[in-house]
Motif scaffolding. Structure first.
Motif, short mmCIF file in Angstrom:
data_model
loop_
_atom_site.label_atom_id
_atom_site.label_comp_id
_atom_site.label_asym_id
_atom_site.label_seq_id
_atom_site.Cartn_x
_atom_site.Cartn_y
_atom_site.Cartn_z
N UNK A 1 0.82 -1.21 0.00
CA UNK A 1 0.00 0.00 0.00
C UNK A 1 0.86 1.26 0.00
N UNK A 2 0.77 1.99 -1.09
CA UNK A 2 1.46 3.28 -1.15
C UNK A 2 0.58 4.31 -0.46
N UNK A 3 -0.60 4.58 -1.02
CA UNK A 3 -1.56 5.48 -0.39
C UNK A 3 -2.83 4.75 0.04
N UNK A 4 -2.98 3.50 -0.38
CA UNK A 4 -4.15 2.71 0.02
C UNK A 4 -4.06 2.35 1.49
N UNK A 5 -5.20 2.05 2.07
CA UNK A 5 -5.27 1.69 3.49
C UNK A 5 -4.98 0.21 3.73
N UNK A 6 -4.94 -0.58 2.65
CA UNK A 6 -4.79 -2.02 2.80
C UNK A 6 -3.81 -2.59 1.79
N UNK A 7 -3.27 -3.74 2.12
CA UNK A 7 -2.49 -4.52 1.17
C UNK A 7 -3.48 -5.08 0.16
N UNK A 8 -3.13 -5.04 -1.11
CA UNK A 8 -3.96 -5.65 -2.15
C UNK A 8 -3.51 -7.10 -2.29
N UNK A 9 -4.44 -8.03 -2.07
CA UNK A 9 -4.17 -9.44 -2.23
C UNK A 9 -4.89 -9.93 -3.49
N UNK A 10 -4.18 -10.70 -4.30
CA UNK A 10 -4.75 -11.21 -5.54
C UNK A 10 -4.58 -12.72 -5.58
N UNK A 11 -5.68 -13.42 -5.81
CA UNK A 11 -5.64 -14.86 -5.99
C UNK A 11 -5.67 -15.12 -7.50
N UNK A 12 -4.53 -15.54 -8.09
CA UNK A 12 -4.49 -15.72 -9.54
C UNK A 12 -5.25 -16.96 -10.01
N UNK A 13 -5.57 -17.88 -9.11
CA UNK A 13 -6.30 -19.09 -9.50
C UNK A 13 -7.77 -18.81 -9.78
N UNK A 14 -8.38 -17.94 -8.96
CA UNK A 14 -9.80 -17.68 -9.17
C UNK A 14 -10.09 -16.22 -9.52
N UNK A 15 -9.02 -15.46 -9.82
CA UNK A 15 -9.16 -14.06 -10.22
C UNK A 15 -9.95 -13.24 -9.20
N UNK A 16 -9.56 -13.39 -7.94
CA UNK A 16 -10.23 -12.63 -6.87
C UNK A 16 -9.24 -11.64 -6.25
N UNK A 17 -9.76 -10.48 -5.85
CA UNK A 17 -8.96 -9.49 -5.14
C UNK A 17 -9.52 -9.32 -3.74
N UNK A 18 -8.65 -8.90 -2.81
CA UNK A 18 -9.04 -8.72 -1.43
C UNK A 18 -8.31 -7.51 -0.87
N UNK A 19 -9.07 -6.52 -0.42
CA UNK A 19 -8.48 -5.37 0.25
C UNK A 19 -9.04 -5.22 1.66
N UNK A 20 -9.69 -6.26 2.17
CA UNK A 20 -10.28 -6.20 3.50
C UNK A 20 -9.44 -6.94 4.54
N UNK A 21 -8.74 -7.98 4.14
CA UNK A 21 -8.04 -8.84 5.10
C UNK A 21 -6.88 -8.13 5.77
N UNK A 22 -6.03 -7.48 4.99
CA UNK A 22 -4.82 -6.82 5.53
C UNK A 22 -5.01 -5.31 5.44
N UNK A 23 -5.94 -4.77 6.23
CA UNK A 23 -6.25 -3.35 6.15
C UNK A 23 -5.87 -2.64 7.45
N UNK A 24 -6.29 -1.38 7.56
CA UNK A 24 -6.01 -0.60 8.75
C UNK A 24 -4.62 0.00 8.78
N UNK A 25 -4.03 0.19 7.60
CA UNK A 25 -2.66 0.72 7.53
C UNK A 25 -2.62 2.22 7.27
N UNK A 26 -3.76 2.87 7.32
CA UNK A 26 -3.81 4.32 7.13
C UNK A 26 -3.91 4.70 5.67
N UNK A 27 -4.71 5.71 5.39
CA UNK A 27 -4.90 6.20 4.03
C UNK A 27 -3.86 7.27 3.74
N UNK A 28 -3.36 7.27 2.52
CA UNK A 28 -2.40 8.29 2.09
C UNK A 28 -1.03 8.09 2.70
#
Length: 148
Positions: free
Chosen positions: A38-65
């Motif tokens: 996360x550069x300015x996002x509040x969460x780590x972006x997680x990508x599952x390449x097997x099912x083409x799913x993204x997740x920005x809720x699991x590793x969040x709370x890192x502050x915006x900006x």
């Protein structure tokens, strides 16, 4: 797809608007997932390449900006990911097995801006190296001892 020279910008979409959300991406083979720092996002972006799913809720709370971290690398010796602090006070450490982030263990770098960006793991010495931007030294991380 490098075999067919086809690109796709719609399958993994819907990540919202805004500038500079994430910077750098690394693959953690132990969980078959991609992680973007996360550069300015509040969460780590997680990508599952097997099912083409993204997740920005699991590793969040890192502050915006804040232009926090720039770049990320996987250290297979400890099965962890590391993102160097650009404006953040600490290296971002991600445990992909437990989905836990750590922003304190490798900290104390202060609030100076533009410290390091981009990071690479070197297996022959089991260390990570981040390039200095405005810092006066290369950041070296020993992933086994959590020492910089």
């Amino acid at each position: 797809n490098p075999r067919t020279n086809v690109t796709d910008t719609t399958t993994l979409s819907g990540l919202g608007t805004g500038l500079e959300k994430w910077r750098g991406i690394a693959y953690a083979p132990s969980v078959n997932m991609l992680f973007a720092a996360p550069r300015d996002a509040e969460a780590v972006l997680m990508i599952n390449p097997r099912n083409n799913a993204t997740d920005t809720a699991t590793l969040n709370g890192l502050g915006v900006g804040g232009d926090k971290w720039r770049g990320i690398a996987y250290a297979p010796s400890v099965d962890m990911l590391f993102a160097p602090p650009f404006n953040a006070d600490a290296v971002l450490v991600i445990n992909p097995q437990t989905n836990v982030t750590d922003t304190t263990t490798l900290g104390g770098f202060g609030t100076d801006s533009g410290k390091w960006m981009d990071i690479a793991y070197v297996s022959s010495v089991d260390m990570l190296f981040a390039a200095p931007t405005f810092a006066d030294a290369v950041l070296i991380v020993n992933p086994r001892t959590n020492v910089t």
